[in-house]
Scaffold this active site. Structure first.
Site, PDB file in Angstrom:
ATOM      1  CE1 TYR A 189      46.718 -10.564 -40.940  1.00 26.59           C
ATOM      2  CE2 TYR A 189      45.842  -8.398 -40.366  1.00 26.59           C
ATOM      3  CZ  TYR A 189      45.637  -9.739 -40.654  1.00 26.59           C
ATOM      4  OH  TYR A 189      44.364 -10.239 -40.647  1.00 26.59           O
ATOM      5  CG  ASN A 249      54.740  -4.803 -35.649  1.00 22.85           C
ATOM      6  OD1 ASN A 249      54.999  -5.384 -34.596  1.00 22.85           O
ATOM      7  ND2 ASN A 249      53.499  -4.637 -36.080  1.00 22.85           N
ATOM      8  CG  LEU A 289      60.391   3.270 -46.079  1.00 24.96           C
ATOM      9  CD1 LEU A 289      58.961   2.771 -45.997  1.00 24.96           C
ATOM     10  CD2 LEU A 289      60.752   3.642 -47.519  1.00 24.96           C
ATOM     11  CB  SER A 334      42.622   3.504 -41.197  1.00 24.79           C
ATOM     12  OG  SER A 334      41.779   3.105 -40.156  1.00 24.79           O
ATOM     13  CE1 TYR A 366      47.841   3.748 -37.857  1.00 24.71           C
ATOM     14  CE2 TYR A 366      45.528   3.711 -37.204  1.00 24.71           C
ATOM     15  CZ  TYR A 366      46.539   3.307 -38.056  1.00 24.71           C
ATOM     16  OH  TYR A 366      46.252   2.483 -39.116  1.00 24.71           O
ATOM     17  CE  LYS A 386      47.641   4.554 -41.528  1.00 27.61           C
ATOM     18  NZ  LYS A 386      48.694   4.093 -42.422  1.00 27.61           N
ATOM     19  CG  PHE A 398      35.650  -0.420 -43.140  1.00 23.52           C
ATOM     20  CD1 PHE A 398      36.062   0.233 -44.310  1.00 23.52           C
ATOM     21  CD2 PHE A 398      34.674   0.183 -42.383  1.00 23.52           C
ATOM     22  CE1 PHE A 398      35.499   1.446 -44.714  1.00 23.52           C
ATOM     23  CE2 PHE A 398      34.085   1.391 -42.776  1.00 23.52           C
ATOM     24  CZ  PHE A 398      34.504   2.019 -43.937  1.00 23.52           C
ATOM     25  CG  ASN A 399      37.679  -3.302 -37.745  1.00 19.49           C
ATOM     26  OD1 ASN A 399      37.195  -2.266 -38.205  1.00 19.49           O
ATOM     27  ND2 ASN A 399      38.014  -3.417 -36.474  1.00 19.49           N
ATOM     28  CG  ASN A 454      46.315  -2.884 -28.370  1.00 20.04           C
ATOM     29  OD1 ASN A 454      46.217  -2.823 -27.155  1.00 20.04           O
ATOM     30  ND2 ASN A 454      47.409  -2.518 -29.021  1.00 20.04           N
TER      31      ASN A 454
HETATM   32  P1  NAD Z   1      52.275  -4.340 -39.723  1.00 17.94           P
HETATM   33  O1  NAD Z   1      52.874  -3.670 -38.540  1.00 17.94           O
HETATM   34  O2  NAD Z   1      52.065  -5.810 -39.655  1.00 17.94           O
HETATM   35  O3  NAD Z   1      53.125  -4.006 -41.036  1.00 17.94           O
HETATM   36  C1  NAD Z   1      53.810  -2.808 -41.205  1.00 17.94           C
HETATM   37  C2  NAD Z   1      55.242  -3.127 -41.614  1.00 17.94           C
HETATM   38  O4  NAD Z   1      55.946  -1.902 -41.836  1.00 17.94           O
HETATM   39  C3  NAD Z   1      56.017  -3.908 -40.559  1.00 17.94           C
HETATM   40  O5  NAD Z   1      56.587  -5.063 -41.156  1.00 17.94           O
HETATM   41  C4  NAD Z   1      57.091  -2.927 -40.083  1.00 17.94           C
HETATM   42  O6  NAD Z   1      58.286  -3.602 -39.730  1.00 17.94           O
HETATM   43  C5  NAD Z   1      57.252  -2.021 -41.298  1.00 17.94           C
HETATM   44  N1  NAD Z   1      57.712  -0.650 -41.008  1.00 17.94           N
HETATM   45  C6  NAD Z   1      57.213   0.229 -40.109  1.00 17.94           C
HETATM   46  N2  NAD Z   1      57.900   1.387 -40.146  1.00 17.94           N
HETATM   47  C7  NAD Z   1      58.851   1.253 -41.123  1.00 17.94           C
HETATM   48  C8  NAD Z   1      59.875   2.089 -41.643  1.00 17.94           C
HETATM   49  N3  NAD Z   1      60.097   3.323 -41.164  1.00 17.94           N
HETATM   50  N4  NAD Z   1      60.661   1.637 -42.642  1.00 17.94           N
HETATM   51  C9  NAD Z   1      60.475   0.370 -43.126  1.00 17.94           C
HETATM   52  N5  NAD Z   1      59.547  -0.462 -42.669  1.00 17.94           N
HETATM   53  C10 NAD Z   1      58.737  -0.047 -41.681  1.00 17.94           C
HETATM   54  O7  NAD Z   1      50.883  -3.589 -40.013  1.00 17.94           O
HETATM   55  P2  NAD Z   1      49.661  -4.006 -40.950  1.00 17.94           P
HETATM   56  O8  NAD Z   1      48.526  -4.405 -40.076  1.00 17.94           O
HETATM   57  O9  NAD Z   1      50.114  -4.928 -42.009  1.00 17.94           O
HETATM   58  O10 NAD Z   1      49.264  -2.584 -41.547  1.00 17.94           O
HETATM   59  C11 NAD Z   1      49.763  -2.146 -42.799  1.00 17.94           C
HETATM   60  C12 NAD Z   1      49.240  -0.758 -43.086  1.00 17.94           C
HETATM   61  O11 NAD Z   1      47.812  -0.781 -43.057  1.00 17.94           O
HETATM   62  C13 NAD Z   1      49.659   0.301 -42.063  1.00 17.94           C
HETATM   63  O12 NAD Z   1      49.898   1.505 -42.745  1.00 17.94           O
HETATM   64  C14 NAD Z   1      48.439   0.427 -41.173  1.00 17.94           C
HETATM   65  O13 NAD Z   1      48.376   1.684 -40.559  1.00 17.94           O
HETATM   66  C15 NAD Z   1      47.327   0.234 -42.186  1.00 17.94           C
HETATM   67  N6  NAD Z   1      46.073  -0.235 -41.571  1.00 17.94           N
HETATM   68  C16 NAD Z   1      46.062  -1.368 -40.826  1.00 17.94           C
HETATM   69  C17 NAD Z   1      44.877  -1.788 -40.226  1.00 17.94           C
HETATM   70  C18 NAD Z   1      44.847  -3.030 -39.366  1.00 17.94           C
HETATM   71  O14 NAD Z   1      43.876  -3.200 -38.611  1.00 17.94           O
HETATM   72  N7  NAD Z   1      45.841  -3.916 -39.434  1.00 17.94           N
HETATM   73  C19 NAD Z   1      43.694  -1.058 -40.411  1.00 17.94           C
HETATM   74  C20 NAD Z   1      43.732   0.091 -41.209  1.00 17.94           C
HETATM   75  C21 NAD Z   1      44.933   0.491 -41.792  1.00 17.94           C
HETATM   76  N1  UFG Z   2      37.057  -5.409 -28.543  1.00 16.09           N
HETATM   77  C1  UFG Z   2      36.670  -6.070 -27.382  1.00 16.09           C
HETATM   78  N2  UFG Z   2      37.630  -6.689 -26.649  1.00 16.09           N
HETATM   79  C2  UFG Z   2      38.955  -6.712 -27.014  1.00 16.09           C
HETATM   80  C3  UFG Z   2      39.334  -6.039 -28.207  1.00 16.09           C
HETATM   81  C4  UFG Z   2      38.358  -5.386 -28.943  1.00 16.09           C
HETATM   82  O1  UFG Z   2      35.496  -6.079 -27.017  1.00 16.09           O
HETATM   83  O2  UFG Z   2      39.776  -7.285 -26.286  1.00 16.09           O
HETATM   84  C5  UFG Z   2      36.030  -4.743 -29.353  1.00 16.09           C
HETATM   85  C6  UFG Z   2      36.284  -3.249 -29.511  1.00 16.09           C
HETATM   86  O3  UFG Z   2      35.712  -2.543 -28.437  1.00 16.09           O
HETATM   87  C7  UFG Z   2      35.615  -2.978 -30.853  1.00 16.09           C
HETATM   88  C8  UFG Z   2      35.813  -4.294 -31.641  1.00 16.09           C
HETATM   89  O4  UFG Z   2      36.085  -5.286 -30.658  1.00 16.09           O
HETATM   90  O5  UFG Z   2      34.244  -2.782 -30.671  1.00 16.09           O
HETATM   91  C9  UFG Z   2      36.975  -4.216 -32.628  1.00 16.09           C
HETATM   92  O6  UFG Z   2      38.127  -3.758 -31.931  1.00 16.09           O
HETATM   93  P1  UFG Z   2      39.591  -3.796 -32.586  1.00 16.09           P
HETATM   94  O7  UFG Z   2      40.531  -3.274 -31.552  1.00 16.09           O
HETATM   95  O8  UFG Z   2      39.872  -5.147 -33.144  1.00 16.09           O
HETATM   96  O9  UFG Z   2      39.460  -2.801 -33.823  1.00 16.09           O
HETATM   97  P2  UFG Z   2      39.097  -1.252 -33.867  1.00 16.09           P
HETATM   98  O10 UFG Z   2      37.834  -1.144 -34.655  1.00 16.09           O
HETATM   99  O11 UFG Z   2      39.108  -0.653 -32.537  1.00 16.09           O
HETATM  100  O12 UFG Z   2      40.352  -0.648 -34.657  1.00 16.09           O
HETATM  101  C10 UFG Z   2      40.990  -1.291 -35.768  1.00 16.09           C
HETATM  102  C11 UFG Z   2      42.484  -0.993 -35.764  1.00 16.09           C
HETATM  103  C12 UFG Z   2      42.748   0.458 -35.986  1.00 16.09           C
HETATM  104  C13 UFG Z   2      42.071   0.919 -37.248  1.00 16.09           C
HETATM  105  C14 UFG Z   2      40.613   0.570 -37.201  1.00 16.09           C
HETATM  106  C15 UFG Z   2      39.943   0.892 -38.488  1.00 16.09           C
HETATM  107  O13 UFG Z   2      43.033  -1.396 -34.521  1.00 16.09           O
HETATM  108  O14 UFG Z   2      44.133   0.665 -36.156  1.00 16.09           O
HETATM  109  O15 UFG Z   2      40.449  -0.836 -36.958  1.00 16.09           O
HETATM  110  O16 UFG Z   2      40.603   0.292 -39.550  1.00 16.09           O
HETATM  111  F1  UFG Z   2      42.195   2.256 -37.366  1.00 16.09           F
END
Ligand code: NAD
Ligand code: UFG
Length: 341
Positions: free
Chosen positions: A12, A36, A60, A126, A151, A155, A180-181, A200
């Site tokens: 993503y 993913n 990796l 994160s 998780y 980090k 952040f989000n 989720n």
């Molecule tokens: P994502 O799952 O869409 O992207 C991660 C990619 O990494 C996927 O394409 C997956 O196939 C690949 N991958 C996973 N394990 C691997 C491995 N061992 N070798 C090679 N490829 C691998 O996730 P995203 O939302 O794009 O998140 C990217 C990064 O940002 C992650 O490290 C995540 O923890 C961090 N992050 C995401 C959020 C969020 O809300 N999306 C918030 C804070 C931090």
């Molecule tokens: N929420 C709802 N209903 C839902 C889903 C979420 O009310 O069906 C609420 C949650 O309770 C929260 C807000 O919407 O108050 C945001 O929830 P998210 O699940 O979208 O995001 P989080 O803040 O819980 O967590 C996300 C990522 C984590 C990351 C974090 C900080 O899922 O991986 O942001 O970057 F660690």
């Protein structure tokens, strides 16, 4: 021309960042094991950027396979390391898989950097590292709280690994970006978030409810100590987020770091409640959203939003895209993927 190795580049946030790097004229090599994401993402990137990035399907967790990438693409200038598992709930069920994937991947990359003489890395961290903050907004100096999930712990540990690794090898320049989000999709609707199974996260759940895949959105709690009782987050547009990575890469390559290991918050600086997000979504799409309030979700923090001063002044980056435009992009993306399936 700089060559950037992007791990998790078909995911993503990675895919949006690849587009921004290519628009800046950088050469991109993506590595991803597609655990993913899928190969169609490369078509979306090519359609937007006008060029296809290099792609290696590899895992990796395998050190030798990681080394082979560096041998094949000699001359990598910097790495952006997105690849990781990221589902908080799943990490509670399968902690070892999370520690194995998220820690080993980083360690193998750092070993490869030493071995092949690559000095720069940007790491995806994160705001989860701050837990329930004592005061708001959260600055980079706010205390790191004990992680509430495996998780989140990966980090925190990865950030410590980066700090220790940098201290042992002064030539290295490393940056952790604490997101952040992240929400929304590219305005072209050609790339976006592809959640597997029941989402989720709030925004994919909203768009899937609006399009009729889910019957009703559950709002997790309206009894928080916030103005409208629902929880508050800092929702950051994924394209804005992607652009911050380009700034971080430039800072590393141009050796403008103040310290060799740096941390930046990436958010908008503005907190929005769940009800505010729902109202904004209804306004931009013109349709009412079916929702009901249920109990709080275990492990959720009440409110968290970023102080972005450091990123604004030091990276020269600021979130620019507003919440309505962002929610519209998420909605356009939802409609696009459903029209294909
Ligand atoms: P994502 O799952 O869409 O992207 C991660 C990619 O990494 C996927 O394409 C997956 O196939 C690949 N991958 C996973 N394990 C691997 C491995 N061992 N070798 C090679 N490829 C691998 O996730 P995203 O939302 O794009 O998140 C990217 C990064 O940002 C992650 O490290 C995540 O923890 C961090 N992050 C995401 C959020 C969020 O809300 N999306 C918030 C804070 C931090
Ligand atoms: N929420 C709802 N209903 C839902 C889903 C979420 O009310 O069906 C609420 C949650 O309770 C929260 C807000 O919407 O108050 C945001 O929830 P998210 O699940 O979208 O995001 P989080 O803040 O819980 O967590 C996300 C990522 C984590 C990351 C974090 C900080 O899922 O991986 O942001 O970057 F660690």
């Amino acid at each position: 021309m700089s060559t950037i190795l992007v791990t998790g580049g078909t995911g993503y946030i990675g895919s949006h960042t690849v587009v921004e790097l290519m628009r800046e004229g950088m050469e991109v090599v993506i590595v991803d094991n597609l655990s993913n994401s899928n190969l169609e993402v490369l078509d979306g990137i090519e359609a937007i950027a006008g060029k296809r990035p290099h792609f290696e399907e590899m895992d990796l967790r395998e050190r030798d396979a990681t080394y082979r990438v560096f041998e094949k693409y000699a001359g990598v200038d910097a790495i952006i390391h997105f690849a990781a598992f990221k589902a908080v709930g799943e990490s509670v069920e399968k902690p070892l898989a999370y520690y194995e994937n998220n820690l080993l991947s980083l360690i193998h990359l750092l070993e490869a950097m030493d071995r092949y003489g690559v000095d720069h890395m940007v790491f995806s961290s994160s705001c989860t590292v701050y837990g329930e903050p004592d005061s708001l907004p959260v600055t980079e100096d706010s205390p790191i709280k004990k992680a509430t999930s495996p998780y989140g712990n990966t980090k925190q540990i990865c950030e410590e690994i980066l700090q220790d690794s940098q201290a042992s090898s002064p030539g290295k320049g490393l940056i952790s970006l604490r997101y952040f989000n992240p929400i929304g999709a590219h305005p072209s609707a050609m790339i976006g978030e592809l959640p597997s199974g029941v989402p989720n996260n709030l925004i994919p759940f909203i768009t899937q409810t609006a399009i009729g895949i889910r019957e009703q959105l559950s709002v997790f709690g309206d009894d928080y100590n916030t103005p409208d009782g629902s929880a508050i987050r800092d929702y950051i547009n994924v394209v804005d987020l992607a652009r911050a990575h380009v700034k971080a890469i430039r800072r590393l390559l141009e050796k403008r770091q103040k310290q060799a290991y740096e941390v930046f918050n990436l958010g908008t600086g503005r907190g929005l409640s769940v009800f505010e997000v729902i109202r904004a979504f209804e306004k931009v799409t013109g349709q009412p959203l079916n929702f009901r309030v249920v109990d709080r979700r275990e492990g959720d923090v009440e409110q968290v939003y970023a102080d972005t001063t450091y990123a604004n002044t030091e990276l020269g980056w600021k979130a620019e895209i507003g919440i309505e435009e962002t929610l519209l992009s998420a909605w356009d993306w939802e409609k696009y993927i459903r029209s294909k399936s």
